[in-house]
Design a protein around this motif. Structure first.
Motif, mmCIF file in Angstrom:
data_model
loop_
_atom_site.group_PDB
_atom_site.id
_atom_site.type_symbol
_atom_site.label_atom_id
_atom_site.label_comp_id
_atom_site.label_asym_id
_atom_site.label_seq_id
_atom_site.Cartn_x
_atom_site.Cartn_y
_atom_site.Cartn_z
ATOM 1 N N ALA A 147 2.892 -10.262 -9.263
ATOM 2 C CA ALA A 147 2.674 -9.904 -7.857
ATOM 3 C C ALA A 147 1.772 -10.932 -7.174
ATOM 4 C CB ALA A 147 2.063 -8.510 -7.773
ATOM 5 N N LYS A 148 0.713 -11.374 -7.889
ATOM 6 C CA LYS A 148 -0.187 -12.391 -7.317
ATOM 7 C C LYS A 148 0.545 -13.721 -7.121
ATOM 8 C CE LYS A 148 -4.332 -10.381 -9.452
ATOM 9 N NZ LYS A 148 -5.402 -10.595 -10.470
ATOM 10 N N ALA A 149 1.342 -14.099 -8.127
ATOM 11 C CA ALA A 149 2.076 -15.360 -8.036
ATOM 12 C C ALA A 149 3.089 -15.327 -6.896
ATOM 13 C CB ALA A 149 2.783 -15.638 -9.366
ATOM 14 N N ARG A 150 3.751 -14.189 -6.711
ATOM 15 C CA ARG A 150 4.744 -14.076 -5.638
ATOM 16 C C ARG A 150 4.067 -14.208 -4.268
ATOM 17 N NH1 ARG A 150 6.725 -9.752 -7.172
ATOM 18 N NH2 ARG A 150 8.615 -10.476 -8.211
ATOM 19 N N ASP A 151 2.899 -13.565 -4.106
ATOM 20 C CA ASP A 151 2.176 -13.664 -2.835
ATOM 21 C C ASP A 151 1.736 -15.096 -2.567
ATOM 22 O OD1 ASP A 151 2.483 -10.979 -2.378
ATOM 23 O OD2 ASP A 151 0.513 -10.423 -3.177
ATOM 24 N N GLU A 152 1.263 -15.773 -3.617
ATOM 25 C CA GLU A 152 0.795 -17.155 -3.452
ATOM 26 C C GLU A 152 1.937 -18.079 -3.047
ATOM 27 O OE1 GLU A 152 -0.968 -20.765 -6.242
ATOM 28 O OE2 GLU A 152 -1.312 -18.669 -6.835
ATOM 29 N N LEU A 153 3.079 -17.959 -3.732
ATOM 30 C CA LEU A 153 4.215 -18.822 -3.421
ATOM 31 C C LEU A 153 4.841 -18.476 -2.073
ATOM 32 C CD1 LEU A 153 5.946 -19.104 -6.916
ATOM 33 C CD2 LEU A 153 4.729 -20.901 -5.669
ATOM 34 N N ARG A 154 4.842 -17.196 -1.718
ATOM 35 C CA ARG A 154 5.402 -16.803 -0.425
ATOM 36 C C ARG A 154 4.595 -17.415 0.715
ATOM 37 N NH1 ARG A 154 5.256 -11.452 -0.955
ATOM 38 N NH2 ARG A 154 7.383 -11.261 -1.801
ATOM 39 N N THR A 155 3.265 -17.482 0.525
ATOM 40 C CA THR A 155 2.406 -18.098 1.544
ATOM 41 C C THR A 155 2.629 -19.605 1.589
ATOM 42 O OG1 THR A 155 0.735 -16.383 1.196
ATOM 43 C CG2 THR A 155 0.019 -18.406 2.285
ATOM 44 N N ARG A 156 2.778 -20.194 0.406
ATOM 45 C CA ARG A 156 2.920 -21.646 0.329
ATOM 46 C C ARG A 156 4.294 -22.113 0.809
ATOM 47 N NH1 ARG A 156 2.219 -24.018 -5.541
ATOM 48 N NH2 ARG A 156 0.403 -22.630 -5.409
ATOM 49 N N LEU A 157 5.345 -21.368 0.452
ATOM 50 C CA LEU A 157 6.715 -21.800 0.751
ATOM 51 C C LEU A 157 7.265 -21.175 2.025
ATOM 52 C CD1 LEU A 157 8.147 -21.461 -2.866
ATOM 53 C CD2 LEU A 157 7.339 -23.560 -1.751
#
Length: 289
Positions: A147-157
């Motif tokens: 969940a943390k990784a998905r939030d981080e990548l969603r913000t970045r990408l």
């Protein structure tokens, strides 16, 4: 009383009974004192009219005096990782239910009566707020990282990440990420009474339960009757009449005995033998070859 920090104002009546008037702070009563005091408060509660001011005081005092029992029961669930205050609050529901249902006339110790209520409420709390299905702890922990990784990548990408991108960030095989994503579906479950959303995004009148088939108990009865009919047909006339009188006309064993000239004991014995024979025949008919 053995407690030193709390005392109850009390006098003795002419019959020698303790008359309790006031406890300054019931929550600070020592457990041993609470056990003895509770007996007297329960006797008093049984005599009072529900809804009166004295009834409410007596009931509230019982609740506060026995809070230590809730904390004791909640301590057994400390390892679950939830906030202990939340667990205690849930256990208090069980305590209140136990107080409202306890009857002093049954001569049962309240401590033995209340603990199943308290632990039952706490277990129900964990059942309703935990994972809907059993998932290995490894996948439970990976779900949080995912969940943390998905939030981080969603913000970045500025878009939802792919499985490959999640696997790269977490330094995990894609298969393990997929497994964690599937396991996440077990964290929550949908209520069968939840309204289904229509294509335009609005809640419709249908619920999920409307689209789930249920087992028809009548179908099982049909199968049972189908197996039972030939077995009954093979019985002698007397036995078929016994079954008819007992299960169709619903006569008592005594009434059947009067009609057939048998004693009630003999009728009881015959019916038991008949039921055992029919049950044996039905089981033999359903056994696999």
């Amino acid at each position: 009383m053995s407690g030193t920090d709390v005392t109850a104002d009390r006098t003795r009546t002419t019959d020698g009974e303790i008359s309790l008037h006031h406890i300054p702070d019931p929550s600070r009563v020592a457990p041993l004192d609470a056990r003895e005091l509770s007996r007297h408060f329960f006797r008093r509660l049984a005599e009072l009219e529900e809804g009166t001011e004295e009834y409410q005081y007596t009931r509230n005092t019982l609740i506060e005096m026995n809070m230590s029992l809730v904390r004791f029961a909640a301590g057994r669930f400390r390892h679950r990782g939830d906030d202990m205050e939340d667990i205690v609050q849930v256990g208090m529901i069980g305590l209140i239910k136990a107080i409202d249902r306890f009857e002093i006339s049954r001569e049962v110790e309240f401590t033995s009566f209340v603990l199943p209520y308290v632990t039952g409420e706490i277990k129900r709390f964990f059942r309703d707020t935990s994972w809907a299905v059993h998932v290995p702890r490894r996948l439970q922990e990976l779900r949080l990282e995912l969940a943390k990784a998905r939030d981080e990548l969603r913000t970045r990408l500025d878009r939802d990440p792919t499985t490959a991108e999640l696997a790269t960030l977490l330094d995990l095989p894609e298969s393990e990420v997929v497994e964690a994503q599937l396991a996440s579906n077990g964290y929550t479950s949908a209520s069968l009474d939840a309204a289904l959303t229509t294509d335009n995004g609005q809640d419709g009148e249908s619920v999920l339960a409307d689209f789930i088939g249920v087992e028809d108990e009548a179908m099982e009865l049909v199968e049972d009757f189908h197996v039972l009919a030939p077995l009954v047909a093979q019985l002698p006339e007397r036995d078929r009449r016994l079954l008819h009188l007992r299960f169709v006309e619903e006569l008592t064993q005594g009434e059947i005995g009067e009609r057939l000239g048998y004693s009630q004991m003999h009728v009881s014995r015959l019916i038991k033998q008949l039921i055992a024979r029919l049950k044996s025949g039905m089981l033999a008919d359903t056994d696999p070859v």
